[in-house]
Design a protein around this motif. Structure first.
Motif, mmCIF file in Angstrom:
data_model
loop_
_atom_site.group_PDB
_atom_site.id
_atom_site.type_symbol
_atom_site.label_atom_id
_atom_site.label_comp_id
_atom_site.label_asym_id
_atom_site.label_seq_id
_atom_site.Cartn_x
_atom_site.Cartn_y
_atom_site.Cartn_z
ATOM 1 N N THR A 82 -2.395 39.806 6.586
ATOM 2 C CA THR A 82 -2.684 41.129 6.041
ATOM 3 C C THR A 82 -3.820 41.758 6.830
ATOM 4 O O THR A 82 -4.552 41.080 7.552
ATOM 5 C CB THR A 82 -3.060 41.049 4.558
ATOM 6 O OG1 THR A 82 -4.175 40.167 4.406
ATOM 7 C CG2 THR A 82 -1.898 40.544 3.731
ATOM 8 N N ALA A 83 -3.983 43.062 6.678
ATOM 9 C CA ALA A 83 -5.030 43.784 7.390
ATOM 10 C C ALA A 83 -5.705 44.748 6.431
ATOM 11 O O ALA A 83 -5.085 45.244 5.479
ATOM 12 C CB ALA A 83 -4.440 44.533 8.584
ATOM 13 N N GLU A 84 -6.975 45.040 6.701
ATOM 14 C CA GLU A 84 -7.727 45.905 5.803
ATOM 15 C C GLU A 84 -8.928 46.508 6.535
ATOM 16 O O GLU A 84 -9.589 45.838 7.322
ATOM 17 C CB GLU A 84 -8.193 45.112 4.580
ATOM 18 C CG GLU A 84 -8.964 43.844 4.927
ATOM 19 C CD GLU A 84 -9.049 42.865 3.776
ATOM 20 O OE1 GLU A 84 -10.186 42.530 3.373
ATOM 21 O OE2 GLU A 84 -7.985 42.425 3.286
ATOM 22 N N LYS A 85 -9.196 47.776 6.289
ATOM 23 C CA LYS A 85 -10.400 48.457 6.773
ATOM 24 C C LYS A 85 -11.098 49.036 5.555
ATOM 25 O O LYS A 85 -10.486 49.769 4.780
ATOM 26 C CB LYS A 85 -10.035 49.587 7.747
ATOM 27 C CG LYS A 85 -11.246 50.335 8.296
ATOM 28 C CD LYS A 85 -10.840 51.535 9.130
ATOM 29 C CE LYS A 85 -10.315 52.671 8.263
ATOM 30 N NZ LYS A 85 -10.117 53.928 9.013
ATOM 31 N N HIS A 86 -12.380 48.698 5.359
ATOM 32 C CA HIS A 86 -13.079 49.040 4.129
ATOM 33 C C HIS A 86 -13.918 50.316 4.302
ATOM 34 O O HIS A 86 -14.703 50.430 5.243
ATOM 35 C CB HIS A 86 -13.998 47.888 3.709
ATOM 36 C CG HIS A 86 -13.263 46.617 3.412
ATOM 37 N ND1 HIS A 86 -13.283 46.000 2.177
ATOM 38 C CD2 HIS A 86 -12.448 45.843 4.174
ATOM 39 C CE1 HIS A 86 -12.548 44.912 2.203
ATOM 40 N NE2 HIS A 86 -12.029 44.796 3.427
ATOM 41 N N ASP A 87 -13.744 51.253 3.377
ATOM 42 C CA ASP A 87 -14.556 52.483 3.334
ATOM 43 C C ASP A 87 -15.249 52.554 1.978
ATOM 44 O O ASP A 87 -14.643 52.258 0.945
ATOM 45 C CB ASP A 87 -13.686 53.728 3.515
ATOM 46 C CG ASP A 87 -13.150 53.859 4.925
ATOM 47 O OD1 ASP A 87 -13.960 53.926 5.865
ATOM 48 O OD2 ASP A 87 -11.913 53.870 5.097
ATOM 49 N N SER A 88 -16.493 52.966 1.995
ATOM 50 C CA SER A 88 -17.215 53.052 0.726
ATOM 51 C C SER A 88 -16.846 54.332 -0.009
ATOM 52 O O SER A 88 -16.332 55.290 0.573
ATOM 53 C CB SER A 88 -18.723 53.008 0.963
ATOM 54 O OG SER A 88 -19.152 54.211 1.566
ATOM 55 N N PHE A 89 -17.120 54.336 -1.309
ATOM 56 C CA PHE A 89 -16.875 55.512 -2.125
ATOM 57 C C PHE A 89 -17.972 56.573 -1.961
ATOM 58 O O PHE A 89 -17.839 57.682 -2.465
ATOM 59 C CB PHE A 89 -16.820 55.129 -3.618
ATOM 60 C CG PHE A 89 -15.614 54.335 -4.014
ATOM 61 C CD1 PHE A 89 -14.325 54.820 -3.805
ATOM 62 C CD2 PHE A 89 -15.758 53.092 -4.618
ATOM 63 C CE1 PHE A 89 -13.217 54.088 -4.183
ATOM 64 C CE2 PHE A 89 -14.652 52.355 -5.006
ATOM 65 C CZ PHE A 89 -13.369 52.850 -4.781
#
Length: 706
Positions: A82-89
């Protein structure tokens, strides 16, 4: 590691507590928003932006309540992971404060870099843009302080670069053709047919400290060297054995973490090989089940690390003992509650069952090569046909009773009702009960097990999406062909038309049915006579993926374009060659830098022992030491020759431009080089004291989990 006290959990309270599922949405979303979202999911259409904004705002608030500070579009590229790029709220304000914001646009669409994911030539490095699109049919969840949003992933030109997109397409195609068929059979009330999946996951646990001392495990996930342990699985005492406290603690924590994420972990037990275990979930919608299995593999590794274990998901981490598979339990169910693969008490009269059974048999026979491609990996090649897993030849086990049903259907003869025999143990205190109508043939790649088919070929590290894309599409195609022949038939004539149609299809495809032992050489000879494909390796199998027949299947139903299918062909071959290349370099490094120096040190010890004996008493015998020294010297010479040949062959492999030719060279030549080198090293390892070896032995690794 000091064992922590078991903490009691209330499963109903924690189950799905970190999931933004239907219960949460029903409680929190405005009624009109909830209704619009469900309509979009059921009808497969995009959400209105105003609805998406409302869902996003409420989803964000819920996620923050559960500790989330970031969100990510979670997708499944063609890496198999799986792949993921995290962005804050956070949204900074001019006064130095920050708001927590999340819009419908951010929920529905993401824009990760697509250039560095496998694309098979679809994308160039300088063409970086890609898109992720929210899949509202798989619920979002919170994990490690982040809101995870399941998404599809595509290139800027719209080509699918993931596994979810074709899976969803295959589900829609099967649903469409299955509903058409059921309406023709007189079941107009059926509005939808869903595919259900239960994916059993096998894995190994070894001590983390020992794991870190093995370069092969670190870099490749499997051991490339290792003499056999004094005791393996020959006593058959590990399977279903008592869970050791350390293992039980790991499994308890694993269940708890999975239940919080809504993963219906149901069964856990010791598997056949030492240090091998299994987790099995309850059946789910296939799209959610595939997402959940990716979570299972990830959470297994994280929880194992907390318990000072390393979780091995490679299909064959140890030689001479069983490898690990992922048993794919597949069935079809209507929205009215009918399991279409349940024969019922009178299967000969259950026309829908006979139709869908026949369609599945025909699909597996006609597209057996595509199914084989779907499970073809470098790791799985070591497992298939190794007397622990199905052979590479695909056949179907239906059991005695169903075989009688199919024979009666073909011959047009009445079915003699099979007695549901009673199982008696002989001791009166033990209850008598009715036996199942089918056994569970462990040697069959594709076995009917009561009201579902169990596809046993997938390897433990494989994404469940791959084989199910093929299976869904192939069954849909068979139903489509049948629908075309039945669409103009009057309702009162349907059954009289269907039965001859089923007879002809079964006569054409009955060669795939085999109820015997799939491990025998006699079966392989028989399969060859029947014309069943035997594709034992990745380079043997992969050309079938882009054959005219399979290309027509996937393009007809718009699962893949020709470009997308060719890309997957290229990616699988490239991945195979890279895998073996990394393994060969790792083996070379271990032998040169670790094992050979240890071998020389041991030889020096023997030489010193011999010389010391002679110095004290010249006539004192040193026959054993001399014999071992001579043996070690011969092995050392052989190792040098083997390494030199492997290095030369690796240089040749790197110069081969054609992907298929390169994969075949790695399979035929480099793997043979690795096996030959390993054989010499393992011979020497068996004689060298453990204290002199540069890595932990099989005996230590396989007993470390207890």
């Amino acid at each position: 590691m000091e064992m922590s006290k078991e903490v009691k959990v209330s499963v109903p309270e924690i189950y799905g507590s970190l999931v933004f599922g239907d219960r949460v949405m029903k409680e929190r979303l405005p009624k009109e928003t909830y209704k619009a979202l469900h309509q979009a999911i059921e009808e497969g259409r995009s959400l209105d932006l105003n609805v998406a904004n409302t869902v996003a705002a409420i989803m964000k608030n819920w996620a923050i309540e559960h500790g989330a500070t970031h969100f990510t579009h979670w997708f499944q590229p063609m890496t198999g992971f799986t792949a993921e790029k995290h962005d804050s709220f956070i949204s900074p304000m001019p006064n130095g404060t920050a708001l927590m914001e999340f819009s419908g646009k951010e929920l529905v669409k993401g824009e990760p870099d697509a250039s560095s994911f496998p694309s098979g030539g679809i994308r160039a490095t300088f063409e970086a843009r890609g898109y992720t699109a929210w899949d509202p049919s798989s619920p979002a969840f919170v994990k490690d302080g982040t809101l995870y949003i399941p998404t599809a992933f595509c290139a800027y030109g719209g080509q699918a670069l993931d596994k979810k997109t074709p899976l969803l397409k295959s589900m829609e195609v099967l649903n469409r053709e299955a509903v058409r068929m059921l309406h023709l059979l007189g079941l107009p009330e059926v509005k939808r047919v869903d595919v259900s999946l239960g994916s059993e996951q096998e894995y190994f646990l070894v001590d983390k400290t020992l794991y870190k001392q093995r370069k092969d495990l670190l870099f490749t996930g499997r051991t490339l060297l290792g003499a056999a342990a004094p005791k393996g699985q020959e006593m058959e005492d590990h399977y279903f054995g008592v869970l050791k406290p350390r293992i039980a603690a790991f499994m308890h924590d694993l269940d708890t973490e999975l239940w919080k994420l809504g993963v219906p972990a149901k069964t856990k037990h010791n598997e056949v090989a030492p240090a091998q275990y299994e987790l099995a979930p309850i059946f789910e919608n296939i799209n959610i089940a595939v997402d959940h299995n990716q979570l299972v593999m990830e959470i297994m590794k994280k929880v194992a690390d907390r318990h000072d274990f390393a979780c091995l998901l490679h299909e064959k981490p140890f030689e001479r003992i069983n490898g690990s598979g992922k048993h794919n339990n597949w069935s079809m169910c209507t929205d009215t509650g009918i399991n279409l693969l349940d024969p019922g008490d009178t299967p000969m009269e259950n026309l829908a069952f006979l139709v869908f059974l026949t369609a599945t048999i025909a699909a597996v026979d006609k597209y057996a090569d595509a199914l084989r491609c779907a499970v073809a990996t470098a790791g799985n090649d070591h497992r298939l046909g190794a007397n622990e897993a199905p052979p590479a030849v695909i056949s179907i086990f239906v059991g005695t009773e169903l075989e009688h049903v199919l024979t009666s259907l073909i011959n047009g003869t009445p079915l003699e009702s099979a007695e549901n025999s009673v199982m008696k143990f002989g001791a009166h205190v033990l209850p008598a009960f009715h036996k199942d109508n089918t056994d569970r043939n462990r040697t069959s790649p594709f076995a009917f097990t009561g009201n579902k088919f169990e596809f046993r070929m997938p390897g433990s590290a494989l994404s469940c999406a791959d084989p199910n894309i093929v299976l869904n599409t192939a069954v849909a195609e068979m139903l489509s062909e049948m629908n075309a022949k039945l669409m103009d038939v009057e309702p009162e004539d349907i059954e009289d038309t269907v039965r001859p149609l089923l007879k002809n299809m079964l006569m054409e495809h009955q060669r795939i049915i085999f109820n015997g032992n799939g491990y025998t050489d006699e079966w392989l000879e028989e399969a060859k006579k029947r014309g069943l494909p035997n594709l034992p390796s990745v380079p043997d199998a992969m050309p079938s993926l882009i054959s005219e027949k399979n290309l027509a299947l996937f393009t007809k139903h718009r699962i893949f374009t020709a470009e997308e299918l060719n890309a997957r062909y290229a990616i699988r071959l490239e991945n195979y060659s890279k895998t073996i290349h990394i393994e060969a370099l790792t083996l070379q490094d271990m032998v040169r830098k670790d094992f050979t120096p240890a071998l020389f040190r041991y030889m020096c010890t023997l030489e010193t022992e011999i010389l010391q004996k002679r110095a004290v008493l010249p006539d004192l015998p040193s026959t054993l030491e001399e014999h071992i020294l001579q043996h070690m010297s011969s092995v050392a010479e052989a190792i040098g020759i083997r390494i030199e040949k492997m290095e030369d062959d690796l240089r040749k492999a790197e110069s081969i431009g054609d992907a298929l030719s390169c994969a075949r060279f790695y399979h035929d030549v480099v793997l043979a080089d690795m096996d030959a080198l390993r054989e010499e090293v393992d011979i020497a390892e068996a004689d060298i004291p453990d204290s002199e070896l540069p890595y932990p032995t099989y005996a230590k690794l396989l007993s470390s989990a207890i």
